[in-house]
Design a protein around this motif. Structure first.
Motif, short mmCIF file in Angstrom:
data_model
loop_
_atom_site.label_atom_id
_atom_site.label_comp_id
_atom_site.label_asym_id
_atom_site.label_seq_id
_atom_site.Cartn_x
_atom_site.Cartn_y
_atom_site.Cartn_z
N UNK A 54 0.83 -1.21 0.00
CA UNK A 54 0.00 0.00 0.00
C UNK A 54 0.86 1.26 0.00
N UNK A 55 1.97 1.23 0.69
CA UNK A 55 2.87 2.38 0.69
C UNK A 55 3.46 2.61 -0.70
N UNK A 56 3.83 1.54 -1.37
CA UNK A 56 4.37 1.67 -2.73
C UNK A 56 3.31 2.18 -3.69
N UNK A 57 2.08 1.70 -3.56
CA UNK A 57 1.00 2.18 -4.42
C UNK A 57 0.66 3.63 -4.12
N UNK A 58 0.75 4.01 -2.86
CA UNK A 58 0.51 5.41 -2.46
C UNK A 58 1.51 6.32 -3.16
N UNK A 59 2.76 5.91 -3.15
CA UNK A 59 3.80 6.75 -3.77
C UNK A 59 3.68 6.72 -5.29
N UNK A 60 3.48 5.53 -5.87
CA UNK A 60 3.41 5.44 -7.33
C UNK A 60 2.19 6.14 -7.91
N UNK A 61 1.02 5.88 -7.33
CA UNK A 61 -0.21 6.41 -7.91
C UNK A 61 -0.43 7.86 -7.53
N UNK A 62 -0.41 8.16 -6.25
CA UNK A 62 -0.76 9.51 -5.83
C UNK A 62 0.39 10.49 -6.01
N UNK A 63 1.54 10.18 -5.46
CA UNK A 63 2.66 11.11 -5.58
C UNK A 63 3.20 11.12 -7.00
N UNK A 64 3.34 9.95 -7.57
CA UNK A 64 3.92 9.87 -8.91
C UNK A 64 2.99 10.29 -10.02
N UNK A 65 1.72 10.03 -9.86
CA UNK A 65 0.77 10.32 -10.93
C UNK A 65 -0.02 11.59 -10.72
N UNK A 66 -0.82 11.61 -9.69
CA UNK A 66 -1.73 12.72 -9.46
C UNK A 66 -0.98 14.01 -9.16
N UNK A 67 0.02 13.94 -8.31
CA UNK A 67 0.73 15.16 -7.94
C UNK A 67 1.52 15.73 -9.11
N UNK A 68 2.14 14.89 -9.91
CA UNK A 68 2.86 15.37 -11.09
C UNK A 68 1.89 15.99 -12.09
N UNK A 69 0.70 15.40 -12.23
CA UNK A 69 -0.32 15.96 -13.11
C UNK A 69 -0.76 17.34 -12.63
N UNK A 70 -0.99 17.49 -11.34
CA UNK A 70 -1.37 18.79 -10.79
C UNK A 70 -0.25 19.80 -10.99
N UNK A 71 0.98 19.40 -10.73
CA UNK A 71 2.11 20.31 -10.87
C UNK A 71 2.28 20.76 -12.32
N UNK A 72 2.19 19.86 -13.27
CA UNK A 72 2.30 20.25 -14.68
C UNK A 72 1.14 21.14 -15.09
N UNK A 73 -0.07 20.86 -14.62
CA UNK A 73 -1.21 21.70 -14.96
C UNK A 73 -1.02 23.11 -14.42
N UNK A 74 -0.49 23.24 -13.23
CA UNK A 74 -0.25 24.56 -12.65
C UNK A 74 0.84 25.28 -13.43
N UNK A 75 1.90 24.56 -13.77
CA UNK A 75 3.00 25.20 -14.49
C UNK A 75 2.60 25.61 -15.90
N UNK A 76 1.76 24.83 -16.56
CA UNK A 76 1.38 25.14 -17.93
C UNK A 76 0.30 26.22 -18.02
N UNK A 77 -0.51 26.38 -16.99
CA UNK A 77 -1.58 27.38 -17.03
C UNK A 77 -1.21 28.67 -16.32
#
Length: 87
Positions: A54-77
């Protein structure tokens, strides 16, 4: 046993402080960074519960996926024009 309690209290404090920072941050980029800190500290809680998958999935899915998506969306807009504050 005492070290586990101290570690739990420390990471609980980190989780609460970074979650409060997400809500109170004025800059969306800083809020996303604080969200990353909160999500990583939740992953540490999973490790303390001996749920490493669960810790690995937390890091891969949420930190690796969702957070990077939010960061790129903020940087691009983000606007490149300076803001004009009226008094």
């Amino acid at each position: 046993m005492v070290y586990e309690t101290i570690a739990f209290a420390l990471f609980a404090l980190v989780t609460l402080a970074s979650s409060l920072g997400v809500v109170l941050a004025r800059d969306v980029f800083h809020a996303s960074l604080l969200l990353g800190a909160a999500l990583v500290s939740v992953a540490v809680h999973y490790v303390m519960l001996q749920a490493e998958f669960l810790a690995a999935m937390q890091i891969l899915v949420y930190v690796g996926g969702v957070l990077i998506l939010i960061t790129f969306a903020v940087m691009l807009t983000r606007s490149t024009e300076p803001e004009v504050h009226s008094a």
